[in-house]
Design an enzyme around this catalytic site. Structure first.
Site, mmCIF file in Angstrom:
data_model
loop_
_atom_site.group_PDB
_atom_site.id
_atom_site.type_symbol
_atom_site.label_atom_id
_atom_site.label_comp_id
_atom_site.label_asym_id
_atom_site.label_seq_id
_atom_site.Cartn_x
_atom_site.Cartn_y
_atom_site.Cartn_z
ATOM 1 N N LYS A 56 -0.044 29.366 27.985
ATOM 2 C CA LYS A 56 -0.968 29.328 29.124
ATOM 3 C C LYS A 56 -0.533 30.319 30.201
ATOM 4 C CE LYS A 56 -3.917 26.406 27.503
ATOM 5 N NZ LYS A 56 -5.296 26.838 27.150
ATOM 6 N N TYR A 70 3.689 25.642 24.479
ATOM 7 C CA TYR A 70 2.294 25.454 24.926
ATOM 8 C C TYR A 70 2.132 26.010 26.337
ATOM 9 C CZ TYR A 70 -1.733 23.302 27.092
ATOM 10 O OH TYR A 70 -2.893 23.113 27.796
ATOM 11 N N SER A 117 -3.565 25.340 32.532
ATOM 12 C CA SER A 117 -2.906 24.037 32.515
ATOM 13 C C SER A 117 -1.819 23.969 33.567
ATOM 14 C CB SER A 117 -2.286 23.838 31.123
ATOM 15 O OG SER A 117 -1.304 22.858 31.144
HETATM 16 C C1 WQD Z 1 1.980 12.294 29.500
HETATM 17 C C2 WQD Z 1 3.174 11.414 29.790
HETATM 18 C C3 WQD Z 1 4.937 11.609 28.165
HETATM 19 C C4 WQD Z 1 2.833 9.813 24.794
HETATM 20 C C5 WQD Z 1 -0.839 17.082 28.893
HETATM 21 C C6 WQD Z 1 -1.647 17.873 27.940
HETATM 22 C C7 WQD Z 1 -1.486 19.324 28.181
HETATM 23 C C8 WQD Z 1 -1.679 19.642 29.641
HETATM 24 C C9 WQD Z 1 -0.776 18.798 30.503
HETATM 25 C C10 WQD Z 1 -3.933 20.369 29.929
HETATM 26 C C11 WQD Z 1 4.494 12.137 29.520
HETATM 27 C C12 WQD Z 1 4.351 10.199 28.172
HETATM 28 C C13 WQD Z 1 3.105 10.312 26.054
HETATM 29 C C14 WQD Z 1 3.544 8.670 24.315
HETATM 30 C C15 WQD Z 1 4.744 8.584 26.373
HETATM 31 N N1 WQD Z 1 -3.015 19.435 30.058
HETATM 32 N N2 WQD Z 1 4.044 9.700 26.829
HETATM 33 N N3 WQD Z 1 4.468 8.097 25.140
HETATM 34 O O1 WQD Z 1 2.711 16.182 27.989
HETATM 35 O O2 WQD Z 1 1.748 15.741 30.306
HETATM 36 O O3 WQD Z 1 0.537 17.243 28.650
HETATM 37 O O4 WQD Z 1 -1.104 17.450 30.212
HETATM 38 O O5 WQD Z 1 -3.819 21.463 29.564
HETATM 39 O O6 WQD Z 1 -2.461 19.978 27.410
HETATM 40 O O7 WQD Z 1 -1.212 17.563 26.642
HETATM 41 O O8 WQD Z 1 0.612 14.800 28.321
HETATM 42 O O9 WQD Z 1 -0.218 12.664 27.469
HETATM 43 O O10 WQD Z 1 1.500 13.936 26.081
HETATM 44 O O11 WQD Z 1 2.209 12.869 28.193
HETATM 45 O O12 WQD Z 1 5.602 8.048 27.103
HETATM 46 O O13 WQD Z 1 3.346 8.170 23.167
HETATM 47 O O14 WQD Z 1 3.139 10.305 28.892
HETATM 48 O O15 WQD Z 1 6.349 11.573 28.033
HETATM 49 O O16 WQD Z 1 5.430 11.703 30.489
HETATM 50 P P1 WQD Z 1 1.530 15.988 28.860
HETATM 51 P P2 WQD Z 1 0.980 13.550 27.415
#
Ligand code: WQD
Length: 346
Positions: A155, A151, A126
């Site tokens: 990784k 998390y 990741s």
């Molecule tokens: C994305 C953006 C949140 C929910 C993911 C995977 C992880 C890894 C990396 C593969 C962030 C914002 C989210 C919400 C929001 N991939 N958000 N409101 O944290 O980047 O991690 O990609 O391994 O496994 O989970 O993804 O979709 O949670 O967040 O504003 O209700 O959306 O703050 O900026 P993240 P995410």
């Protein structure tokens, strides 16, 4: 053709990868304990490919049950290891369950691979291994910062464990660093089915739009980015899936020059949360009910990929853009709602 073992085969990326492997001539088996996924994914895979899929409902933390799968399927040519907990925010709240699940599962699987001399291993890593990168886009050589979440730490540890196991030259491994997977299969027979409340942005958007969630929060609009919200590199799940097939072929054809090699799987485009929401609204015609909330612990401000290595060395060609990610994700959400309404009537 070679038999490939996919762990987490009923999960989001695992199920789409099973489809791609089958479409590229591989025989496949899956191990998935269904703790974070649904066997419904198997139905979708079978409808798309016309092939029956065997899923072993086994917890990889149970070594004996995992070993039994290898005893029953001698001659596995490669393993793709997806099965892990993967929500950044949740890992901050439940660190021990993340370390126990993600690390113990990996160690058991590697012990079985060693015992049965499985030559090739592809590890689901990741972009969170980079922590908060000093500069973007990140390349595979970007120095890791401290992981921003448990998390991400699992990784980082996982990559180190795989490297050390394969350093002895006993076989070969590839570490695939996903950025933000999104979207669904274009047939709408497969998609992201988070059990319970979704945590990732795109399923939160689609479930808010369809009315399953009353509203959603944008976690911070006070970051020093172009519109104040976080920047991520959203990549279609089918593009990620095909990269796994290409990675296996790279190893099976012995094109690797080191025992373990690393590839970024992102589009190279940084998109803010608010831009992603606007694209969804444009594609779906729905006005999204969201409010600006506080920053989420564990979030990095901005990360997106330099993906040239995967493009040049794996021959990876990205097929889907953000518009298609939102369109396929929305079509999937509509399909799930339709199926749930049919089930309620029957
Ligand atoms: C994305 C953006 C949140 C929910 C993911 C995977 C992880 C890894 C990396 C593969 C962030 C914002 C989210 C919400 C929001 N991939 N958000 N409101 O944290 O980047 O991690 O990609 O391994 O496994 O989970 O993804 O979709 O949670 O967040 O504003 O209700 O959306 O703050 O900026 P993240 P995410």
């Amino acid at each position: 053709m070679a038999t490939i073992l996919v762990t987490g085969g009923c999960g989001y990326i695992g199920s789409h990868t099973l489809v791609d492997l089958i479409e590229n001539g591989f025989d496949v088996i899956s191990i998935d304990d269904l703790s974070r996924s649904s066997a419904y994914a198997i139905t979708g895979i079978e409808k798309i490919t016309g092939k029956r899929i065997k899923n072993y409902q086994v917890d990889l933390k149970n070594f004996d049950e995992t070993l039994a799968v290898f005893q029953e399927n001698v001659g596995i040519a490669g393993i793709i290891h997806f099965a892990a907990y993967k929500a950044v925010g949740e890992s901050v709240e439940e660190p021990l369950s993340y370390y126990e699940n993600n690390i113990f599962s990996l160690i058991n699987l590697l012990k079985c691979a060693e015992e049965f001399e499985v030559p090739h291993f592809v590890f689901s890593s990741s972009c969170t291994v980079y922590g908060s990168p000093a500069e973007v886009p990140v390349t595979e050589d970007t120095v890791w910062q401290t992981a921003e979440s448990p998390y991400g730490a699992t990784k980082q540890m996982g990559e180190t464990i795989v490297r050390d196991v394969y350093r002895g030259g006993r076989g070969s491994a590839i570490l695939l660093r996903y950025f933000n997977p999104a979207g669904a299969h274009p047939t709408t027979l497969l998609g992201e089915s988070p059990l319970g409340k979704p945590l990732n942005l795109v399923p939160v958007i689609t479930q808010t739009a369809i009315g399953k969630l009353p509203g959603m929060k944008v976690y911070g609009d006070d970051y020093p980015t172009r519109d104040g919200s976080c920047i991520r590199d959203y990549i279609h799940v089918c593009d990620i899936a095909h990269a796994h097939t290409l990675a296996l072929l790279y190893l099976l054809e012995e094109r690797n020059t080191e025992s373990t090699e690393v590839f970024n799987l992102g589009t190279g485009n940084g998109i803010t949360v608010l831009e992603a929401i606007r694209m969804f609204e444009e594609v779906s015609g729905e006005k999204l009910n969201y409010a600006i909330g506080p920053r989420r612990p564990g979030d990095v401000m901005a990360i997106y990929a330099n993906n040239e290595k995967a493009v040049q060395q794996l021959g990876w060609k990205i097929q889907y853009d953000l518009r298609e990610m939102m369109r396929t994700a929305w079509n999937w959400e509509l399909k799930v709602k339709e199926a749930e309404e049919r089930a309620r009537k029957n």
